[in-house]
Design a protein around this motif. Structure first.
Motif, PDB file in Angstrom:
ATOM      1  N   GLU A 252       0.823  -1.214   0.000  1.00 15.90           N
ATOM      2  CA  GLU A 252       0.000   0.000   0.000  1.00 15.90           C
ATOM      3  C   GLU A 252       0.855   1.261   0.000  1.00 15.90           C
ATOM      4  O   GLU A 252       2.041   1.230   0.292  1.00 15.90           O
ATOM      5  CB  GLU A 252      -0.947   0.006   1.200  1.00 15.90           C
ATOM      6  CG  GLU A 252      -0.260   0.227   2.517  1.00 15.90           C
ATOM      7  CD  GLU A 252      -0.376  -0.935   3.463  1.00 15.90           C
ATOM      8  OE1 GLU A 252      -0.105  -0.739   4.640  1.00 15.90           O
ATOM      9  OE2 GLU A 252      -0.726  -2.035   3.039  1.00 15.90           O
ATOM     10  N   ASN A 253       0.218   2.324  -0.286  1.00 20.04           N
ATOM     11  CA  ASN A 253       0.847   3.628  -0.337  1.00 20.04           C
ATOM     12  C   ASN A 253       1.317   4.011   1.068  1.00 20.04           C
ATOM     13  O   ASN A 253       0.523   4.076   2.004  1.00 20.04           O
ATOM     14  CB  ASN A 253      -0.201   4.612  -0.880  1.00 20.04           C
ATOM     15  CG  ASN A 253       0.266   6.033  -0.887  1.00 20.04           C
ATOM     16  OD1 ASN A 253       0.947   6.490   0.017  1.00 20.04           O
ATOM     17  ND2 ASN A 253      -0.130   6.745  -1.920  1.00 20.04           N
ATOM     18  N   MET A 254       2.606   4.274   1.221  1.00 18.63           N
ATOM     19  CA  MET A 254       3.164   4.626   2.535  1.00 18.63           C
ATOM     20  C   MET A 254       2.625   5.962   3.034  1.00 18.63           C
ATOM     21  O   MET A 254       2.422   6.136   4.229  1.00 18.63           O
ATOM     22  CB  MET A 254       4.694   4.671   2.474  1.00 18.63           C
ATOM     23  CG  MET A 254       5.354   3.314   2.347  1.00 18.63           C
ATOM     24  SD  MET A 254       4.977   2.208   3.720  1.00 18.63           S
ATOM     25  CE  MET A 254       4.058   0.951   2.871  1.00 18.63           C
ATOM     26  N   ASP A 255       2.376   6.904   2.135  1.00 15.35           N
ATOM     27  CA  ASP A 255       1.819   8.191   2.565  1.00 15.35           C
ATOM     28  C   ASP A 255       0.438   8.001   3.176  1.00 15.35           C
ATOM     29  O   ASP A 255       0.101   8.640   4.178  1.00 15.35           O
ATOM     30  CB  ASP A 255       1.753   9.168   1.388  1.00 15.35           C
ATOM     31  CG  ASP A 255       3.147   9.584   0.906  1.00 15.35           C
ATOM     32  OD1 ASP A 255       4.089   9.545   1.720  1.00 15.35           O
ATOM     33  OD2 ASP A 255       3.276   9.926  -0.283  1.00 15.35           O
ATOM     34  N   GLY A 256      -0.355   7.092   2.601  1.00 15.33           N
ATOM     35  CA  GLY A 256      -1.666   6.783   3.162  1.00 15.33           C
ATOM     36  C   GLY A 256      -1.546   6.127   4.530  1.00 15.33           C
ATOM     37  O   GLY A 256      -2.317   6.429   5.445  1.00 15.33           O
TER      38      GLY A 256
ATOM     39  N   ASN B 176       9.367   5.453   3.942  1.00 13.52           N
ATOM     40  CA  ASN B 176       9.378   5.288   2.491  1.00 13.52           C
ATOM     41  C   ASN B 176      10.667   4.619   2.019  1.00 13.52           C
ATOM     42  O   ASN B 176      10.641   3.753   1.147  1.00 13.52           O
ATOM     43  CB  ASN B 176       9.174   6.645   1.791  1.00 13.52           C
ATOM     44  CG  ASN B 176       7.724   7.054   1.792  1.00 13.52           C
ATOM     45  OD1 ASN B 176       6.847   6.290   1.421  1.00 13.52           O
ATOM     46  ND2 ASN B 176       7.460   8.271   2.245  1.00 13.52           N
TER      47      ASN B 176
ATOM     48  N   GLU C 230       3.643 -10.214  -2.309  1.00 16.13           N
ATOM     49  CA  GLU C 230       2.923  -9.176  -1.577  1.00 16.13           C
ATOM     50  C   GLU C 230       2.864  -9.479  -0.083  1.00 16.13           C
ATOM     51  O   GLU C 230       3.153  -8.614   0.750  1.00 16.13           O
ATOM     52  CB  GLU C 230       1.501  -9.007  -2.135  1.00 16.13           C
ATOM     53  CG  GLU C 230       0.805  -7.797  -1.548  1.00 16.13           C
ATOM     54  CD  GLU C 230      -0.551  -7.541  -2.198  1.00 16.13           C
ATOM     55  OE1 GLU C 230      -1.430  -7.039  -1.479  1.00 16.13           O
ATOM     56  OE2 GLU C 230      -0.712  -7.831  -3.391  1.00 16.13           O
TER      57      GLU C 230
ATOM     58  N   ARG D  11       5.049  -7.618   2.980  1.00 18.60           N
ATOM     59  CA  ARG D  11       4.417  -7.047   4.180  1.00 18.60           C
ATOM     60  C   ARG D  11       5.087  -7.586   5.451  1.00 18.60           C
ATOM     61  O   ARG D  11       5.379  -6.828   6.380  1.00 18.60           O
ATOM     62  CB  ARG D  11       2.927  -7.376   4.181  1.00 18.60           C
ATOM     63  CG  ARG D  11       2.163  -6.789   5.359  1.00 18.60           C
ATOM     64  CD  ARG D  11       0.678  -7.057   5.241  1.00 18.60           C
ATOM     65  NE  ARG D  11       0.126  -6.407   4.073  1.00 18.60           N
ATOM     66  CZ  ARG D  11      -0.370  -5.163   4.064  1.00 18.60           C
ATOM     67  NH1 ARG D  11      -0.371  -4.472   5.178  1.00 18.60           N
ATOM     68  NH2 ARG D  11      -0.847  -4.632   2.971  1.00 18.60           N
TER      69      ARG D  11
ATOM     70  N   GLU E  91      -0.611   8.788   7.063  1.00 16.96           N
ATOM     71  CA  GLU E  91      -1.779   9.621   7.365  1.00 16.96           C
ATOM     72  C   GLU E  91      -2.724   8.912   8.336  1.00 16.96           C
ATOM     73  O   GLU E  91      -3.268   9.535   9.254  1.00 16.96           O
ATOM     74  CB  GLU E  91      -2.519   9.978   6.070  1.00 16.96           C
ATOM     75  CG  GLU E  91      -3.591  11.012   6.243  1.00 16.96           C
ATOM     76  CD  GLU E  91      -3.077  12.370   6.676  1.00 16.96           C
ATOM     77  OE1 GLU E  91      -3.790  13.046   7.438  1.00 16.96           O
ATOM     78  OE2 GLU E  91      -1.967  12.764   6.270  1.00 16.96           O
TER      79      GLU E  91
ATOM     80  N   SER F 242      10.812  -3.742  -0.684  1.00 19.56           N
ATOM     81  CA  SER F 242      10.261  -4.087  -1.999  1.00 19.56           C
ATOM     82  C   SER F 242      11.322  -4.722  -2.887  1.00 19.56           C
ATOM     83  O   SER F 242      11.065  -5.709  -3.584  1.00 19.56           O
ATOM     84  CB  SER F 242       9.676  -2.836  -2.652  1.00 19.56           C
ATOM     85  OG  SER F 242       9.038  -3.169  -3.855  1.00 19.56           O
TER      86      SER F 242
END
Length: 191
Positions: A2-6, A138, A155, A159, A9, A145
């Motif tokens: 998933e998006n690290m920025d999300g 990030n 995936e 994780r 947040e 990754s």
């Protein structure tokens, strides 16, 4: 992944008790709890999680993690100290937190320390930590990754690798903090 920025947040990393959030009047314990519940609402893992309870505050008081309250009311200084306790207790033992805050409590009680100024410095550092954390997360996710590329079930394994890597990083920071506490204890014995 998933998006690290999300992810960042959703962590509520900017949650906390700011100086402007603390009333200029003394508060009763229920009001202190409400202030923390409101201030840290975005940082809760789930709705059932309690940020602060009467039992916690009473245990901090009995353990002398902050100087005594008067007439069952908590001053701005008490609230700042409780905020520091809240942040530290997730990584340090209560005895370590007490060791760290003993001198601060003593100076604040004797009016030799402007606790508001100290707390403002802490809040500024905290905001800087948020930026460093985001960049580090990030970077760590990118390295993970690369390591997971080409693995079967990449995936899920990615994780798991990220979780293990984050826990390791957390342990390194915790151990560094514990070492600094141990150094404080040693210096206290030498005096």
């Amino acid at each position: 992944m998933e998006n690290m920025d999300g992810l960042i947040e959703n962590l509520g990393v900017k949650s906390g008790v700011l100086l402007e959030d603390i009333p200029k009047i003394d508060l009763y314990i229920d009001q202190v709890i409400q202030l923390f519940e409101t201030s840290f609402a975005d940082a809760k893992r789930n709705e059932e999680e309690k940020i602060l309870t009467k039992t916690m505050i009473n245990n901090y008081a009995k353990g002398k993690l902050f100087y005594p309250v008067h007439n069952k009311k908590y001053t701005r200084n008490h609230i700042m100290l409780i905020s520091l306790i809240y942040q530290m207790k997730s990584a340090l033992s209560i005895n370590d937190v007490k060791q760290v805050l003993d001198g601060l409590n003593e100076r604040a009680l004797q009016q030799g320390l402007n606790l508001e100024s100290f707390y403002e410095s802490y809040l500024e550092l905290q905001q800087g930590n948020v930026g460093s954390f985001a960049a580090g997360l990030n970077e760590q996710a990118g390295r993970v990754s690369q390591q997971a590329a080409g693995m079967e079930d990449a995936e899920e394994l990615e994780r798991v690798l990220l979780i293990a890597s984050l826990v390791h990083t957390s342990n390194l920071y915790r151990r560094a903090a514990e070492k600094l506490v141990d150094d404080m204890k040693e210096r206290g014995r030498e005096k």
